[in-house]
Design a protein around this motif. Structure first.
Motif, short mmCIF file in Angstrom:
data_model
loop_
_atom_site.label_atom_id
_atom_site.label_comp_id
_atom_site.label_asym_id
_atom_site.label_seq_id
_atom_site.Cartn_x
_atom_site.Cartn_y
_atom_site.Cartn_z
N ILE A 1 39.63 45.47 47.83
CA ILE A 1 38.70 44.61 47.10
C ILE A 1 37.86 45.45 46.14
O ILE A 1 37.58 45.02 45.00
N THR B 1 43.16 38.14 44.55
CA THR B 1 42.62 38.73 45.79
C THR B 1 43.35 38.23 47.03
O THR B 1 42.82 38.31 48.14
N ARG C 1 41.16 46.68 53.78
CA ARG C 1 40.92 45.51 52.93
C ARG C 1 39.73 45.76 52.01
O ARG C 1 39.75 45.36 50.84
N ASN D 1 43.07 30.37 48.94
CA ASN D 1 43.24 31.21 47.76
C ASN D 1 43.35 30.37 46.49
O ASN D 1 42.86 30.76 45.43
N ASN E 1 38.78 36.02 49.78
CA ASN E 1 39.80 36.78 50.51
C ASN E 1 39.84 36.26 51.94
O ASN E 1 39.05 36.67 52.78
N ASN F 1 46.23 38.50 50.02
CA ASN F 1 46.80 39.61 50.78
C ASN F 1 48.32 39.59 50.75
O ASN F 1 48.97 40.48 51.32
N TYR G 1 39.82 38.09 56.14
CA TYR G 1 39.22 39.40 55.88
C TYR G 1 39.11 40.20 57.18
O TYR G 1 38.64 39.71 58.20
#
Length: 244
Positions: A175, A131, A171, A123, A154, A133, A157
């Motif tokens: 997004i 983006t 997810r 990230n 991301n 989590n 995913y």
């Protein structure tokens, strides 16, 4: 820049980094020393020990930046840095507090330091934290991250499960919400996948590929081994109107 961006550190049923060990070994190269940044988890010693145990069979020595008097000096003499996974907000806050956001960023962009990330560490390679989590368990000074690549990633995913009775957002829906407010591609890296960047070349690795999201477009399936170098020419736009 030379980047190895893993979606995850551990695949189900396998040991830590086992699914990507050959790629990691190749990335570290001839100098068998790795500088590790464990700030995404609370127990830095235990996290560093896990990484060290995983890489010891390959003859790689792991040094946790938390064990030295000045983490910036450790990074300044390192050839490869690994920023591990955990909570992205905690990681980013500590990178700012220690000055490593600037030190790592400057050296990687200059081509003097190779950067490996996993999950939260991946990230950090995007321009912003938007983006992730993760739950914001702490508040970093900014959402700005290293920005080694000009698009969002991301990690972990998850594709929508057609038979699931879960009524929360998928997810993909999250997004798509991001893309309603921002005009920048999002690379959804599935478990067991990674992105390898060398200069102007970017290629997907691992077993499970990725899904590429872009504003006003349907997601595009990307297969392992696919060349995604055009993404490196992205011009990201944040906080734009839905019609902008």
């Amino acid at each position: 820049m030379d980047l190895l961006l893993l979606s995850n550190s551990r695949n189900h049923g396998r040991e830590f980094l086992a699914h990507a060990l050959d790629e990691v070994d190749d990335f570290i190269g001839a100098n068998r020393r790795l500088t590790f940044v464990p700030y995404a988890l609370a127990d830095h010693d235990a996290y560093t020990a896990i990484v060290a145990a995983a890489l010891a069979p390959r003859g790689i020595t792991v040094v946790g930046v938390h064990t030295v008097a000045d983490p910036r000096q450790e990074v300044a003499r390192a050839e490869v840095v690994f920023v591990g996974g955990g909570n992205s907000f905690r990681l980013l806050k500590t990178l700012y507090a220690t000055g490593l956001l600037e030190t790592i960023g400057d050296r990687v962009r200059a081509g003097a330091l190779r950067y490996m990330g996993a999950s939260a560490g991946t990230n950090m390679a995007a321009p912003t934290l938007r983006t992730t989590n993760d739950m914001p368990i702490v508040s970093p000074p900014s959402f700005e991250t290293f920005g080694f690549v000009p698009f969002q990633i991301n990690p972990h995913y998850l594709d929508p499960a057609p038979a699931s009775t879960h009524m929360g957002e998928t997810r993909e829906e999250r997004i798509r919400e991001f893309l309603e407010e921002n005009d920048v591609p999002v690379l959804g890296l599935r478990e067991g996948s990674w992105l390898r960047v060398s200069g102007s070349v970017a290629r997907l690795g691992g077993d499970n590929g990725a899904l590429l999201f872009a504003r006003n477009s349907e997601p595009a399936e990307l297969v392992p081994g696919e060349d995604v170098s055009p993404l490196l020419a992205t011009t990201p736009r944040y906080d734009v109107t839905r019609s902008g």
